[in-house]
Design an enzyme around this catalytic site. Structure first.
Site, PDB file in Angstrom:
ATOM      1  N   SER A  54       0.809  -1.216   0.000  1.00  0.00           N
ATOM      2  CA  SER A  54       0.000   0.000   0.000  1.00  0.00           C
ATOM      3  C   SER A  54       0.844   1.269   0.000  1.00  0.00           C
ATOM      4  O   SER A  54       0.379   2.320  -0.458  1.00  0.00           O
ATOM      5  CB  SER A  54      -0.934   0.008   1.213  1.00  0.00           C
ATOM      6  OG  SER A  54      -0.206  -0.121   2.422  1.00  0.00           O
ATOM      7  N   GLY A  83      -2.134  -4.253   1.137  1.00  0.00           N
ATOM      8  CA  GLY A  83      -2.258  -5.486   1.906  1.00  0.00           C
ATOM      9  C   GLY A  83      -1.310  -6.585   1.487  1.00  0.00           C
ATOM     10  O   GLY A  83      -1.268  -7.647   2.131  1.00  0.00           O
ATOM     11  N   ASN A 122       3.514  -5.455   5.812  1.00  0.00           N
ATOM     12  CA  ASN A 122       2.352  -6.276   6.161  1.00  0.00           C
ATOM     13  C   ASN A 122       2.756  -7.616   6.763  1.00  0.00           C
ATOM     14  O   ASN A 122       2.028  -8.179   7.583  1.00  0.00           O
ATOM     15  CB  ASN A 122       1.475  -6.494   4.923  1.00  0.00           C
ATOM     16  CG  ASN A 122       0.785  -5.221   4.497  1.00  0.00           C
ATOM     17  OD1 ASN A 122       0.148  -4.542   5.295  1.00  0.00           O
ATOM     18  ND2 ASN A 122       0.916  -4.870   3.228  1.00  0.00           N
ATOM     19  N   ASP A 152      -1.826   8.016   8.627  1.00  0.00           N
ATOM     20  CA  ASP A 152      -2.254   7.171   9.736  1.00  0.00           C
ATOM     21  C   ASP A 152      -1.008   6.499  10.302  1.00  0.00           C
ATOM     22  O   ASP A 152       0.111   6.889   9.960  1.00  0.00           O
ATOM     23  CB  ASP A 152      -3.316   6.156   9.293  1.00  0.00           C
ATOM     24  CG  ASP A 152      -2.869   5.295   8.118  1.00  0.00           C
ATOM     25  OD1 ASP A 152      -1.688   4.894   8.081  1.00  0.00           O
ATOM     26  OD2 ASP A 152      -3.695   4.999   7.230  1.00  0.00           O
ATOM     27  N   HIS A 182       0.915   4.706   7.082  1.00  0.00           N
ATOM     28  CA  HIS A 182       1.010   5.240   5.723  1.00  0.00           C
ATOM     29  C   HIS A 182       1.417   6.714   5.733  1.00  0.00           C
ATOM     30  O   HIS A 182       0.929   7.482   6.566  1.00  0.00           O
ATOM     31  CB  HIS A 182      -0.334   5.118   4.985  1.00  0.00           C
ATOM     32  CG  HIS A 182      -0.812   3.725   4.825  1.00  0.00           C
ATOM     33  ND1 HIS A 182      -1.848   3.194   5.559  1.00  0.00           N
ATOM     34  CD2 HIS A 182      -0.374   2.724   4.015  1.00  0.00           C
ATOM     35  CE1 HIS A 182      -2.033   1.932   5.202  1.00  0.00           C
ATOM     36  NE2 HIS A 182      -1.153   1.626   4.275  1.00  0.00           N
TER      37      HIS A 182
END
Length: 214
Positions: free
Chosen positions: A46, A78, A107, A188, A191
């Protein structure tokens, strides 16, 4: 006073050894500048895709603007290193890139996969690319966590430096960790935001020039 022959022999052996060591370092110094409009495959999760910002802010698009290369965004939100191994061959065949920018592992860490397994998946992708005649730049990723209070000053997972040295590929390190450690540069907990992606693209562009691809 004449120098004994055995000392000349030792000197000759030493010079040969130094020449051998210099040759071992050749691959790093032999990187060639990519031509304008070269195809570069940005392959990752991502963060490569650009989650956390508008599509136009994704780092592959910004890197293309900075370099003049055709940078293909092959980021899949993901995705893990374990899953990406199987999709890389098709991407290499489809785009025939000159350079692969490999950004994966975050991930895997979130799912608490063993670092050794992540490392070997990344190694397999590096070797797949090289077998196809593609240069590789490895992006170091921090060990991310969604746990409350776990996000502070991040550091790259150690496996990236070890792997880059073992495989002799260029390592783009520290930048992603620094961006995700700065609340003003992230959307966030895992990211970057638009400003973070811009900083990442600019730093990566400079790095690619430093190692000889630009």
């Amino acid at each position: 006073m004449a120098i004994p022959f055995y000392k000349y022999e030792r000197l000759w052996v030493l010079l040969c050894l130094l020449g051998f060591l210099a040759a071992c370092g050749a691959p790093e110094s032999s990187r060639e500048r990519l031509p304008d409009e070269a195809v570069v495959l940005a392959f990752g999760d991502s963060i490569t895709f650009g989650t956390g910002a508008a599509t136009s802010a994704a780092y592959p698009l910004q890197l293309a603007e900075l370099t003049g290369w055709r940078v293909v965004n092959a980021g899949v939100p993901g995705d893990t290193a374990g899953e990406a191994v199987s999709r890389l061959p098709a991407a290499l065949e489809q785009y025939s890139p000159a350079l692969l920018i490999l950004e994966l592992g975050g991930n895997d860490f979130l799912r608490q996969r063993q670092a050794l397994k992540v490392k070997e998946d990344l190694r397999a992708m590096i070797r797949e690319a090289r077998a196809a005649g593609v240069e590789v730049v490895l992006v170091a990723v921090p060990r991310l966590s969604l746990a409350r209070g776990a996000l502070g000053l991040l550091e790259d997972a150690a496996l990236y430096a070890d792997l880059a040295e073992e495989e002799g590929v260029a390592l783009f390190s520290s930048e992603l960790s620094a961006i995700l450690s700065d609340s003003s540069l992230r959307a966030d907990r895992i990211h970057p935001n638009a400003a973070g992606y811009r900083q990442f693209a600019e730093a990566l562009s400079r790095f690619l020039a430093e190692v000889g691809y630009r």
